[in-house]
Design a protein around this motif. Structure first.
Motif, PDB file in Angstrom:
ATOM      1  N   PRO A 179      25.814 -40.398  34.485  1.00  0.00           N
ATOM      2  CA  PRO A 179      26.926 -41.338  34.306  1.00  0.00           C
ATOM      3  C   PRO A 179      27.139 -42.234  35.519  1.00  0.00           C
ATOM      4  CG  PRO A 179      27.740 -39.106  34.700  1.00  0.00           C
ATOM      5  CD  PRO A 179      26.257 -39.002  34.515  1.00  0.00           C
ATOM      6  N   GLU A 180      26.667 -41.812  36.698  1.00  0.00           N
ATOM      7  CA  GLU A 180      26.855 -42.608  37.909  1.00  0.00           C
ATOM      8  C   GLU A 180      25.769 -43.671  38.070  1.00  0.00           C
ATOM      9  OE1 GLU A 180      26.971 -39.220  38.019  1.00  0.00           O
ATOM     10  OE2 GLU A 180      29.160 -39.081  38.118  1.00  0.00           O
ATOM     11  N   ILE A 181      24.528 -43.298  37.813  1.00  0.00           N
ATOM     12  CA  ILE A 181      23.415 -44.230  37.982  1.00  0.00           C
ATOM     13  C   ILE A 181      22.391 -43.947  36.903  1.00  0.00           C
ATOM     14  CG2 ILE A 181      22.402 -42.672  39.698  1.00  0.00           C
ATOM     15  CD1 ILE A 181      20.994 -45.077  40.916  1.00  0.00           C
ATOM     16  N   ASP A 182      21.955 -44.997  36.216  1.00  0.00           N
ATOM     17  CA  ASP A 182      21.044 -44.803  35.104  1.00  0.00           C
ATOM     18  C   ASP A 182      19.605 -44.837  35.584  1.00  0.00           C
ATOM     19  OD1 ASP A 182      20.485 -44.240  32.523  1.00  0.00           O
ATOM     20  OD2 ASP A 182      21.605 -45.928  31.688  1.00  0.00           O
ATOM     21  N   THR A 183      18.740 -44.209  34.806  1.00  0.00           N
ATOM     22  CA  THR A 183      17.327 -44.173  35.146  1.00  0.00           C
ATOM     23  C   THR A 183      16.652 -45.474  34.718  1.00  0.00           C
ATOM     24  OG1 THR A 183      17.060 -42.948  33.086  1.00  0.00           O
ATOM     25  CG2 THR A 183      17.066 -41.691  35.130  1.00  0.00           C
ATOM     26  N   SER A 184      15.516 -45.756  35.359  1.00  0.00           N
ATOM     27  CA  SER A 184      14.803 -47.003  35.092  1.00  0.00           C
ATOM     28  C   SER A 184      13.584 -46.809  34.202  1.00  0.00           C
ATOM     29  CB  SER A 184      14.361 -47.641  36.416  1.00  0.00           C
ATOM     30  OG  SER A 184      15.488 -47.974  37.203  1.00  0.00           O
ATOM     31  N   THR A 185      12.952 -45.646  34.272  1.00  0.00           N
ATOM     32  CA  THR A 185      11.797 -45.336  33.441  1.00  0.00           C
ATOM     33  C   THR A 185      12.074 -44.052  32.678  1.00  0.00           C
ATOM     34  OG1 THR A 185      10.385 -46.241  35.171  1.00  0.00           O
ATOM     35  CG2 THR A 185       9.299 -45.045  33.411  1.00  0.00           C
ATOM     36  N   CYS A 186      11.834 -44.065  31.382  1.00  0.00           N
ATOM     37  CA  CYS A 186      12.147 -42.899  30.560  1.00  0.00           C
ATOM     38  C   CYS A 186      11.055 -42.669  29.529  1.00  0.00           C
ATOM     39  CB  CYS A 186      13.467 -43.086  29.811  1.00  0.00           C
ATOM     40  SG  CYS A 186      14.821 -43.748  30.779  1.00  0.00           S
ATOM     41  N   ILE A 187      10.716 -41.395  29.325  1.00  0.00           N
ATOM     42  CA  ILE A 187       9.835 -41.013  28.219  1.00  0.00           C
ATOM     43  C   ILE A 187      10.592 -40.007  27.351  1.00  0.00           C
ATOM     44  CG2 ILE A 187       7.631 -40.027  27.520  1.00  0.00           C
ATOM     45  CD1 ILE A 187       6.500 -40.682  30.213  1.00  0.00           C
ATOM     46  N   PHE A 188      10.636 -40.284  26.052  1.00  0.00           N
ATOM     47  CA  PHE A 188      11.249 -39.373  25.088  1.00  0.00           C
ATOM     48  C   PHE A 188      10.171 -38.964  24.100  1.00  0.00           C
ATOM     49  CE2 PHE A 188      14.466 -42.226  26.644  1.00  0.00           C
ATOM     50  CZ  PHE A 188      15.575 -41.427  26.855  1.00  0.00           C
ATOM     51  N   VAL A 189       9.852 -37.682  24.052  1.00  0.00           N
ATOM     52  CA  VAL A 189       8.756 -37.185  23.215  1.00  0.00           C
ATOM     53  C   VAL A 189       9.311 -36.165  22.218  1.00  0.00           C
ATOM     54  CG1 VAL A 189       6.571 -35.931  23.200  1.00  0.00           C
ATOM     55  CG2 VAL A 189       7.071 -37.532  25.049  1.00  0.00           C
ATOM     56  N   PRO A 190       8.967 -36.285  20.932  1.00  0.00           N
ATOM     57  CA  PRO A 190       9.435 -35.288  19.964  1.00  0.00           C
ATOM     58  C   PRO A 190       8.790 -33.937  20.203  1.00  0.00           C
ATOM     59  CG  PRO A 190       7.898 -36.812  18.928  1.00  0.00           C
ATOM     60  CD  PRO A 190       8.168 -37.349  20.308  1.00  0.00           C
ATOM     61  N   LEU A 191       9.583 -32.887  20.098  1.00  0.00           N
ATOM     62  CA  LEU A 191       9.059 -31.522  20.174  1.00  0.00           C
ATOM     63  C   LEU A 191       8.542 -31.152  18.794  1.00  0.00           C
ATOM     64  CD1 LEU A 191      11.802 -29.560  22.159  1.00  0.00           C
ATOM     65  CD2 LEU A 191       9.532 -30.134  22.964  1.00  0.00           C
ATOM     66  N   MET A 192       7.231 -31.105  18.649  1.00  0.00           N
ATOM     67  CA  MET A 192       6.635 -30.832  17.342  1.00  0.00           C
ATOM     68  C   MET A 192       6.088 -29.408  17.295  1.00  0.00           C
ATOM     69  SD  MET A 192       7.132 -33.646  15.714  1.00  0.00           S
ATOM     70  CE  MET A 192       6.191 -33.194  14.246  1.00  0.00           C
ATOM     71  N   LEU A 193       6.362 -28.729  16.200  1.00  0.00           N
ATOM     72  CA  LEU A 193       5.792 -27.411  15.947  1.00  0.00           C
ATOM     73  C   LEU A 193       5.268 -27.440  14.525  1.00  0.00           C
ATOM     74  CD1 LEU A 193       5.368 -24.716  17.358  1.00  0.00           C
ATOM     75  CD2 LEU A 193       7.474 -23.898  16.327  1.00  0.00           C
ATOM     76  N   GLY A 194       3.942 -27.578  14.405  1.00  0.00           N
ATOM     77  CA  GLY A 194       3.382 -27.821  13.089  1.00  0.00           C
ATOM     78  C   GLY A 194       3.815 -29.193  12.612  1.00  0.00           C
ATOM     79  N   ASN A 195       4.415 -29.233  11.439  1.00  0.00           N
ATOM     80  CA  ASN A 195       4.904 -30.501  10.888  1.00  0.00           C
ATOM     81  C   ASN A 195       6.404 -30.643  11.055  1.00  0.00           C
ATOM     82  OD1 ASN A 195       4.295 -32.964   9.554  1.00  0.00           O
ATOM     83  ND2 ASN A 195       5.111 -32.137   7.637  1.00  0.00           N
ATOM     84  N   GLN A 196       7.013 -29.762  11.845  1.00  0.00           N
ATOM     85  CA  GLN A 196       8.458 -29.781  12.025  1.00  0.00           C
ATOM     86  C   GLN A 196       8.845 -30.353  13.380  1.00  0.00           C
ATOM     87  OE1 GLN A 196       9.483 -25.566  11.196  1.00  0.00           O
ATOM     88  NE2 GLN A 196      10.772 -26.379   9.568  1.00  0.00           N
ATOM     89  N   VAL A 197       9.928 -31.142  13.381  1.00  0.00           N
ATOM     90  CA  VAL A 197      10.487 -31.636  14.639  1.00  0.00           C
ATOM     91  C   VAL A 197      11.545 -30.649  15.094  1.00  0.00           C
ATOM     92  CG1 VAL A 197      11.659 -33.531  15.804  1.00  0.00           C
ATOM     93  CG2 VAL A 197      10.121 -34.011  13.918  1.00  0.00           C
ATOM     94  N   LYS A 198      11.352 -30.077  16.271  1.00  0.00           N
ATOM     95  CA  LYS A 198      12.277 -29.078  16.787  1.00  0.00           C
ATOM     96  C   LYS A 198      13.257 -29.672  17.798  1.00  0.00           C
ATOM     97  CE  LYS A 198      10.890 -25.479  14.551  1.00  0.00           C
ATOM     98  NZ  LYS A 198      11.814 -24.763  13.633  1.00  0.00           N
TER      99      LYS A 198
END
Length: 405
Positions: A179-198
């Protein structure tokens, strides 16, 4: 002429020394440094020499790239090996998540990091670990359906924001950050287990352009390992809990009884009443009506105990048709009242079979800690002696342990 040759010779020596330094630490060489030297010499070398030198510079650059990639792969493989080794030895979710953060931090900047979990149908996303500058601000929850995490879960696609200029403008796409300072580079990756998003795993940096495509792939693999490890941990927890439950009656079993009794007796100033119950007519029901009816009789006794448990009481099927009830802090009068309530329930709910109604009788023994015994085994023996006394008295009655009885 001689001076000009000496200058060129000194300059050549400097270049050779620089190239030697590059080769000795090739993984640390900045490609921009190689390009700068190539441009610098292009102006003073002959066309042929410039072409040859350009070839050398290109080969050094390619060597630097290959060495860097090999070091990355080596560290990458070591990370995955360490993760699998750690995950194979622990079933604690908090340890799994923290170790994942520590190992990710070894190969990429992780000024901020979180792992979020989501089960289909839930209205909230659970974030047990949310780290910023080494401090875990989790666990927290966020509503499902808005924000970057929900977007990744819905699309099953990795999102890589390389700089502030690439930040999505839609309000629902605001990224996760301090909340004080935001990040400049971000990676968001889905957690996959088989065909399910966890859920979602995310690494973030305060520097722009901190990550490459390889970092996305690393997070995908780590995310899969985390999801697998958490699933295994939860399965282990369910199996572990099931090992303390009696499958027939749904109440705790003898393992749980011994664990809880030892725990209660270890509390300072504790007092515990142990009520031991034994069916009086299981054998005759089994012989006359079959084991299915006998199982129903056992379930009915367990039901009578569950219905009449106090807030701190716990019931156990110890073995066969033998049951235990632990009542911390109960007086002898209160223990006897609990037994009477169980008898009243069984009287009101007899076993109804096709051939008629079968009353359910139980013999009961009561012993107390520390009045009657000062150890778990001693308390159990005392209650057992009292129960045996009830059997001798004609069954379907209650006896209280008394020394010398």
């Amino acid at each position: 002429m001689h001076d000009d040759f000496a200058v060129r010779e000194a300059y050549a020596r400097q270049l050779l020394e620089r190239y030697s330094q590059w080769l000795s630490r090739i993984e640390e060489v900045d490609c921009r440094e190689i390009e700068a030297v190539a441009s610098e010499l292009e102006a003073i070398l002959s066309k042929e020499d410039s072409r040859l030198h350009g070839t050398v510079m290109k080969q050094i650059g390619e060597l630097q790239g290959r060495v860097t990639e090999m070091l990355w792969i080596s560290e990458h493989m070591k990370i995955l090996h360490d993760l699998s080794h750690i995950f194979a030895k622990t079933f604690e979710e908090s340890k799994i998540l923290w170790k994942a953060f520590e190992l990710v931090s070894r190969v990429m900047r992780a000024d901020a990091f979180f792992i979020a979990f989501f089960d289909e149908g839930d209205s909230e996303i659970r974030i047990p670990i949310s780290i910023d500058s080494g401090i875990n601000y989790g666990p927290i929850t966020v509503p499902y359906g808005q924000g970057m995490i929900s977007h990744v879960i819905d699309t099953r696609q990795t999102i890589h924001i390389r700089s502030r200029a690439e930040e999505p403008s839609e309000p629902e796409m605001i990224r996760w950050g301090s909340p004080e300072i935001d990040t400049s580079t971000c990676i968001f990756v889905p957690l996959m287990l088989g065909n399910q998003v966890k859920g979602v795993i995310s690494a973030q940096s305060y520097r722009e352009f901190a990550y490459k495509k390889e970092h996305e792939e690393l997070l995908k693999i780590i995310g899969f390992q985390v999801a697998s490890a958490i699933e295994t941990a939860r399965l282990y927890e369910r199996v572990y809990q099931m090992s303390f439950m009696d499958e027939l009656t749904g109440i705790c079993n003898y393992r749980a009884f011994h664990n809880e009794l030892e725990k209660l007796l270890g509390e300072d100033g504790s007092s515990v009443a142990l009520i031991m119950l034994d069916s009086d007519n299981l054998k005759s029901v089994n012989d006359q009506y079959g084991h299915h009816s006998g199982d129903e009789l056992i379930r009915r006794i367990a039901e009578a105990m569950k219905v009449n448990l106090g807030n701190r009481d716990s019931a156990y099927r110890y073995a066969g048709d033998e049951f235990m009830l632990l009542s911390p802090g109960a007086t002898l009068k209160e223990a006897e009242e609990k037994v009477q309530a169980i008898r009243d329930y069984l009287h009101a709910h007899p076993l109804v079979l096709e051939d008629g109604v079968i009353p359910i009788g139980v013999s009961v023994g009561i012993a107390r800690f520390p009045a009657d015994a000062n150890t778990a085994d001693g308390l159990k023996r005392a209650a057992d002696e009292a129960l045996y006394r009830s059997k001798r008295r004609g069954k379907n009655c209650t006896s209280v342990f008394a020394i010398g009885s």
